[in-house]
Scaffold this motif. Structure first.
Motif, PDB file in Angstrom:
ATOM      1  N   HIS A   1      -0.448   1.112  -1.587  1.00 23.82           N
ATOM      2  CA  HIS A   1       0.170  -0.208  -1.441  1.00 23.82           C
ATOM      3  C   HIS A   1       0.577  -0.498  -0.008  1.00 23.82           C
ATOM      4  O   HIS A   1       1.386  -1.392   0.249  1.00 23.82           O
ATOM      5  N   LYS A   2      -0.001   0.236   0.925  1.00 24.86           N
ATOM      6  CA  LYS A   2       0.447   0.101   2.320  1.00 24.86           C
ATOM      7  C   LYS A   2       0.164  -1.295   2.877  1.00 24.86           C
ATOM      8  O   LYS A   2       0.934  -1.797   3.699  1.00 24.86           O
ATOM      9  N   GLU A   3      -0.905  -1.944   2.436  1.00 23.31           N
ATOM     10  CA  GLU A   3      -1.209  -3.281   2.950  1.00 23.31           C
ATOM     11  C   GLU A   3      -0.124  -4.284   2.552  1.00 23.31           C
ATOM     12  O   GLU A   3       0.239  -5.159   3.343  1.00 23.31           O
ATOM     13  N   ASP A   4       0.398  -4.149   1.338  1.00 18.45           N
ATOM     14  CA  ASP A   4       1.474  -5.029   0.897  1.00 18.45           C
ATOM     15  C   ASP A   4       2.744  -4.771   1.706  1.00 18.45           C
ATOM     16  O   ASP A   4       3.457  -5.706   2.087  1.00 18.45           O
ATOM     17  N   MET A   5       3.012  -3.500   1.972  1.00 15.23           N
ATOM     18  CA  MET A   5       4.192  -3.163   2.746  1.00 15.23           C
ATOM     19  C   MET A   5       4.052  -3.643   4.189  1.00 15.23           C
ATOM     20  O   MET A   5       5.003  -4.162   4.788  1.00 15.23           O
ATOM     21  N   ILE A   6       2.863  -3.489   4.744  1.00 13.21           N
ATOM     22  CA  ILE A   6       2.612  -3.950   6.113  1.00 13.21           C
ATOM     23  C   ILE A   6       2.802  -5.455   6.217  1.00 13.21           C
ATOM     24  O   ILE A   6       3.358  -5.961   7.189  1.00 13.21           O
ATOM     25  N   GLU A   7       2.339  -6.174   5.206  1.00 12.93           N
ATOM     26  CA  GLU A   7       2.496  -7.624   5.197  1.00 12.93           C
ATOM     27  C   GLU A   7       3.978  -8.007   5.205  1.00 12.93           C
ATOM     28  O   GLU A   7       4.395  -8.941   5.908  1.00 12.93           O
ATOM     29  N   LEU A   8       4.780  -7.276   4.438  1.00 15.19           N
ATOM     30  CA  LEU A   8       6.224  -7.532   4.421  1.00 15.19           C
ATOM     31  C   LEU A   8       6.828  -7.302   5.807  1.00 15.19           C
ATOM     32  O   LEU A   8       7.640  -8.106   6.291  1.00 15.19           O
ATOM     33  N   LEU A   9       6.443  -6.193   6.449  1.00 17.90           N
ATOM     34  CA  LEU A   9       7.003  -5.865   7.762  1.00 17.90           C
ATOM     35  C   LEU A   9       6.581  -6.872   8.827  1.00 17.90           C
ATOM     36  O   LEU A   9       7.372  -7.214   9.717  1.00 17.90           O
ATOM     37  N   LYS A  10       5.365  -7.370   8.735  1.00 14.91           N
ATOM     38  CA  LYS A  10       4.897  -8.365   9.713  1.00 14.91           C
ATOM     39  C   LYS A  10       5.717  -9.648   9.635  1.00 14.91           C
ATOM     40  O   LYS A  10       5.942 -10.309  10.645  1.00 14.91           O
TER      41      LYS A  10
ATOM     42  N   ASN B   1      11.670   0.501   0.067  1.00  6.06           N
ATOM     43  CA  ASN B   1      12.297   0.111  -1.191  1.00  6.06           C
ATOM     44  C   ASN B   1      11.398  -0.853  -1.974  1.00  6.06           C
ATOM     45  O   ASN B   1      11.344  -0.811  -3.211  1.00  6.06           O
ATOM     46  N   PHE B   2      10.668  -1.700  -1.269  1.00  5.72           N
ATOM     47  CA  PHE B   2       9.736  -2.638  -1.898  1.00  5.72           C
ATOM     48  C   PHE B   2       8.657  -1.897  -2.675  1.00  5.72           C
ATOM     49  O   PHE B   2       8.353  -2.228  -3.834  1.00  5.72           O
ATOM     50  N   VAL B   3       8.074  -0.875  -2.062  1.00  5.84           N
ATOM     51  CA  VAL B   3       7.025  -0.115  -2.743  1.00  5.84           C
ATOM     52  C   VAL B   3       7.596   0.624  -3.948  1.00  5.84           C
ATOM     53  O   VAL B   3       6.993   0.646  -5.029  1.00  5.84           O
TER      54      VAL B   3
ATOM     55  N   LEU C   1      14.357   4.194  -4.937  1.00  7.77           N
ATOM     56  CA  LEU C   1      13.946   4.899  -3.731  1.00  7.77           C
ATOM     57  C   LEU C   1      14.485   6.323  -3.808  1.00  7.77           C
ATOM     58  O   LEU C   1      15.670   6.532  -4.046  1.00  7.77           O
ATOM     59  N   THR C   2      13.631   7.306  -3.653  1.00  9.59           N
ATOM     60  CA  THR C   2      14.062   8.685  -3.812  1.00  9.59           C
ATOM     61  C   THR C   2      14.845   9.179  -2.600  1.00  9.59           C
ATOM     62  O   THR C   2      14.794   8.597  -1.522  1.00  9.59           O
ATOM     63  N   THR C   3      15.543  10.279  -2.798  1.00  8.76           N
ATOM     64  CA  THR C   3      16.318  10.884  -1.717  1.00  8.76           C
ATOM     65  C   THR C   3      15.439  11.193  -0.520  1.00  8.76           C
ATOM     66  O   THR C   3      15.780  10.882   0.625  1.00  8.76           O
ATOM     67  N   GLY C   4      14.308  11.813  -0.780  1.00  7.91           N
ATOM     68  CA  GLY C   4      13.416  12.188   0.309  1.00  7.91           C
ATOM     69  C   GLY C   4      12.940  10.996   1.111  1.00  7.91           C
ATOM     70  O   GLY C   4      12.912  11.019   2.335  1.00  7.91           O
ATOM     71  N   SER C   5      12.571   9.933   0.416  1.00 11.31           N
ATOM     72  CA  SER C   5      12.083   8.742   1.092  1.00 11.31           C
ATOM     73  C   SER C   5      13.188   8.085   1.911  1.00 11.31           C
ATOM     74  O   SER C   5      12.963   7.599   3.019  1.00 11.31           O
ATOM     75  N   PHE C   6      14.395   8.078   1.368  1.00 17.42           N
ATOM     76  CA  PHE C   6      15.530   7.504   2.091  1.00 17.42           C
ATOM     77  C   PHE C   6      15.832   8.307   3.355  1.00 17.42           C
ATOM     78  O   PHE C   6      16.036   7.744   4.436  1.00 17.42           O
ATOM     79  N   LEU C   7      15.846   9.632   3.237  1.00 24.45           N
ATOM     80  CA  LEU C   7      16.141  10.487   4.384  1.00 24.45           C
ATOM     81  C   LEU C   7      15.044  10.448   5.441  1.00 24.45           C
ATOM     82  O   LEU C   7      15.268  10.811   6.598  1.00 24.45           O
TER      83      LEU C   7
END
Length: 279
Positions: free
Chosen positions: A137-146, A165-167, A176-182
């Motif tokens: 889903h990286k393209e969707d996340m990239i679109e959000l960041l742009k 958090n969106f993904v 959002l998991t602990t690992g991803s947050f850290l």
């Protein structure tokens, strides 16, 4: 390191273009035609056939995907990750305990084993394990960041949080998991983010998320990580829902190994492990 995430995005400045891989070595070769000795370059490759030190997009952890450290020993692994931008003290606190989980106490402590970066799923699921949920889903996340990009080409550390958090919430219906947050401070600092302003170049973040060395690269140290975490935890929009305890309860053996690794880090790691392995 699921400390490098669900969605994984975990970790560096790579050797500059044209420089040799840290695994490069020289061998003596004799030419039968001229009976003269010449020097040939021998480059070690990982399990995917990619020379160590060059980006390998088959690795699920984005941090290791970019730096592709040597895996034959912890000493070499630590050296390469250090060159990639992460302070050794931070590597010891998380990287070595992860090896203790992955390979067991004897391999980690007695043999000085390195982390197998191609097998990150067998760790504590939901805490250290890598299932790389963001990549599809990286393209969707990239679109959000742009859409968050400021006039000066930057985004904020909170935007990185929102992308993760969106993904997690929209694409996988999970917290959002602990690992991803850290991992957020690692992404931010690796991409040259300024911990005083909370800003980082979007271009560098997108390069890193794509598995490429970021154009601007910074050093990841405890002081920087603490500043970024403070920005996150003080923002009322950031809700750090985690399932760490639940994940650990489901993986008691792996959890015990992890905390043994944490306890061993201070006294046993320097004495028994860092002296093992070839530079």
């Amino acid at each position: 390191m699921y400390f490098l995430s669900h969605p994984s995005i975990t970790l560096f400045s790579v050797l500059s273009a044209g420089s040799l891989s840290p695994s490069a070595s020289f061998a003596t070769v004799t030419s039968p035609a001229r009976s003269k000795t010449c020097t040939a370059l021998s480059v070690e490759k990982n399990a995917n056939g990619v020379p160590f030190g060059e980006p390998d997009k088959e690795i699920t952890c984005a941090f290791f995907r970019v730096i592709n450290p040597r895996t034959d020993s912890y000493k070499n692994f630590r050296e390469d990750v250090d060159k990639g931008g992460l302070d050794p003290d931070l590597i010891d606190k998380f990287g070595w305990p992860a090896i203790n989980v992955q390979k067991g106490n004897w391999a980690a402590l007695g043999m000085g084993a390195g982390l197998d970066t191609n097998d990150l799923k067998g760790l504590i699921d939901g805490f250290l394990s890598h299932q790389d949920l963001y990549w599809p889903h990286k393209e969707d996340m990239i679109e959000l960041l742009k859409k968050r990009e400021a006039a000066d080409g930057t985004i904020t550390v909170l935007d990185i949080h929102d992308g993760k958090n969106f993904v997690a919430t929209d694409k996988h219906d999970m917290d959002l998991t602990t690992g991803s947050f850290l991992e957020i401070p690692l992404v931010f600092l690796k991409c040259g983010g300024d911990p005083d302003t909370g800003k980082v170049l979007l271009k560098s973040v997108l390069e890193f998320y794509n598995g490429d060395p970021p154009s601007s690269s910074g050093r990841i140290d405890k002081a920087g990580v603490d500043k970024v975490m403070e920005m996150l935890t003080e923002n009322e929009k950031v809700v750090s829902k985690t399932r760490t305890l639940k994940a650990m309860a489901k993986s008691p053996v792996q959890t015990l190994r992890f905390f043994k690794g944490v306890l061993f880090t201070k006294n046993l790691l320097p004495k028994f492990v860092l002296g093992k392995g070839e530079k």
